[in-house]
Motif scaffolding. Sequence first.
Motif, short mmCIF file in Angstrom:
data_model
loop_
_atom_site.label_atom_id
_atom_site.label_comp_id
_atom_site.label_asym_id
_atom_site.label_seq_id
_atom_site.Cartn_x
_atom_site.Cartn_y
_atom_site.Cartn_z
N LEU A 60 -29.42 43.47 45.89
CA LEU A 60 -28.82 42.59 44.95
C LEU A 60 -28.15 41.57 46.24
CD1 LEU A 60 -25.33 43.84 43.72
CD2 LEU A 60 -26.63 45.27 44.74
N GLN A 61 -27.95 40.28 45.51
CA GLN A 61 -27.80 39.23 46.04
C GLN A 61 -26.33 39.66 46.41
OE1 GLN A 61 -25.57 36.16 43.84
NE2 GLN A 61 -26.54 34.82 44.79
N ALA A 62 -26.14 39.40 48.05
CA ALA A 62 -24.73 39.82 48.86
C ALA A 62 -23.49 38.77 48.34
CB ALA A 62 -24.31 39.78 49.93
N ALA A 63 -22.54 39.81 48.04
CA ALA A 63 -21.21 39.45 47.39
C ALA A 63 -20.38 38.89 48.14
CB ALA A 63 -20.91 40.83 46.66
N THR A 64 -19.16 38.22 47.88
CA THR A 64 -18.34 37.83 48.25
C THR A 64 -17.60 38.80 49.21
OG1 THR A 64 -17.24 37.10 46.59
CG2 THR A 64 -18.71 35.02 47.70
N GLY A 65 -16.93 39.61 48.43
CA GLY A 65 -16.80 40.82 49.39
C GLY A 65 -17.00 41.84 49.84
N LEU A 66 -16.88 42.42 50.38
CA LEU A 66 -18.15 43.71 51.37
C LEU A 66 -18.10 45.01 49.91
CD1 LEU A 66 -15.91 43.93 54.78
CD2 LEU A 66 -17.94 43.18 54.17
N THR A 67 -18.22 44.78 49.34
CA THR A 67 -19.36 45.90 48.23
C THR A 67 -20.74 46.50 48.53
OG1 THR A 67 -20.10 44.15 47.16
CG2 THR A 67 -18.66 44.76 46.51
N GLY A 68 -21.39 46.12 49.91
CA GLY A 68 -22.50 47.08 50.59
C GLY A 68 -22.70 46.18 51.86
N ARG A 69 -23.82 46.50 52.94
CA ARG A 69 -24.42 46.48 54.29
C ARG A 69 -25.23 44.99 53.91
NH1 ARG A 69 -27.84 46.46 57.34
NH2 ARG A 69 -27.75 46.96 59.96
N VAL A 70 -24.69 43.74 54.10
CA VAL A 70 -25.93 43.28 54.28
C VAL A 70 -27.66 43.87 55.30
CG1 VAL A 70 -26.73 40.65 54.29
CG2 VAL A 70 -24.69 40.95 54.03
N VAL A 71 -28.55 43.26 54.34
CA VAL A 71 -29.59 44.17 54.81
C VAL A 71 -30.80 43.13 55.36
CG1 VAL A 71 -29.82 46.33 53.56
CG2 VAL A 71 -31.06 44.57 52.62
N GLY A 72 -30.90 41.87 54.44
CA GLY A 72 -31.48 40.95 55.03
C GLY A 72 -31.18 38.82 54.28
N SER A 73 -32.16 38.20 54.28
CA SER A 73 -32.08 37.24 53.58
C SER A 73 -33.50 37.29 53.26
CB SER A 73 -31.97 36.04 54.80
OG SER A 73 -32.12 34.45 54.28
N ALA A 74 -33.26 36.59 51.60
CA ALA A 74 -34.95 36.21 51.57
C ALA A 74 -35.92 36.08 51.70
CB ALA A 74 -34.68 36.40 49.18
N VAL A 75 -37.06 36.49 52.06
CA VAL A 75 -38.01 35.16 52.48
C VAL A 75 -38.16 33.73 51.96
CG1 VAL A 75 -39.84 34.61 53.70
CG2 VAL A 75 -38.49 36.60 54.61
N ILE A 76 -38.77 34.49 50.22
CA ILE A 76 -39.80 33.99 49.30
C ILE A 76 -38.63 34.87 47.89
CG2 ILE A 76 -41.85 33.79 50.01
CD1 ILE A 76 -42.88 35.90 48.08
N ALA A 77 -38.67 33.39 47.12
CA ALA A 77 -37.97 34.09 45.38
C ALA A 77 -38.56 35.24 45.47
CB ALA A 77 -37.96 32.51 45.17
N ILE A 78 -38.01 35.98 44.59
CA ILE A 78 -38.74 37.50 44.05
C ILE A 78 -38.56 37.61 42.63
CG2 ILE A 78 -38.85 40.07 44.70
CD1 ILE A 78 -38.78 38.92 47.81
N PRO A 79 -39.25 38.03 41.85
CA PRO A 79 -38.59 37.93 40.30
C PRO A 79 -37.59 39.42 40.34
CG PRO A 79 -40.80 37.56 40.81
CD PRO A 79 -40.31 37.69 42.53
N ALA A 80 -37.04 39.21 39.46
CA ALA A 80 -36.01 40.80 39.26
C ALA A 80 -37.61 41.99 38.91
CB ALA A 80 -35.54 40.86 37.90
N SER A 81 -37.10 43.55 39.76
CA SER A 81 -37.94 44.36 39.50
C SER A 81 -39.17 44.42 39.89
CB SER A 81 -37.60 45.36 37.71
OG SER A 81 -37.07 45.04 36.91
N SER A 82 -39.14 43.44 40.78
CA SER A 82 -40.57 43.09 41.86
C SER A 82 -40.18 43.87 43.20
CB SER A 82 -40.76 41.91 42.33
OG SER A 82 -41.08 41.49 40.59
N TYR A 83 -41.55 44.58 44.52
CA TYR A 83 -41.17 44.65 45.34
C TYR A 83 -40.99 43.38 46.36
CZ TYR A 83 -42.02 49.14 44.08
OH TYR A 83 -41.61 50.71 43.51
N GLY A 84 -40.40 43.41 47.51
CA GLY A 84 -40.67 42.30 48.42
C GLY A 84 -40.22 42.35 49.66
#
Length: 195
Positions: A106-130
């Motif tokens: 999910l979109q990285a939150a402004t507070g630490l709630t999980g580890r950042v895993v990357g930056s989205a390369v393209i727009a990806i619809p919900a419930s899709s793989y990317g």
Amino acid sequence: NAMVAGELQQSQVEDTGEEGLSVAAATIGAKEVTTTSTVTVTANEYAEGYLVGTVTGTGIGLYYRIKSHPAATAAVVTFTLYDPLVVAFTATTDVDIVPNPHALVLQAATGLTGRVVGSAVIAIPASSYGWVQSGGPGVCIADASGAVTVGLNVTVSNQTAGAVEDADTYTSQIVGQALTAISQAEYGLVYLTID
């Protein structure tokens, strides 16, 4: 959750309800571990995630990748592992169940709630793989309240979800170094060092 190109993505928010779980005794070589604590999980919610020996009993400090598990509602559940236990679990062993950090990002939150895993390369619809980029030159959006300085480390923004900011304090995960100056709320190139 839908992904926007250039926004940082993070792992799922930590679920403390699946931490410190008691398990039944399991022998060396076993590929199944059954909780004696009750949990509520959907089938294979933690597949490709991890079972970690955490607090008491034997097996502390070891982790195993989860292959599969059934659904459970306020019940015990059996986790099937890819690899066999190398140390027996006793009835006093406690474990954490940790999801794969790349599942259901999910979109990285402004507070630490999980580890950042990357930056989205393209727009990806919900419930899709990317695909999210975790290393090398990648596009990121700057914080809405401040510009990013070329050459400096950048962290997850504490002001704008999904954005980066100069690493003036090291209380957030460093995600890379700015390859270009980036004006506030604009996109620019960052050398990502997440992986």
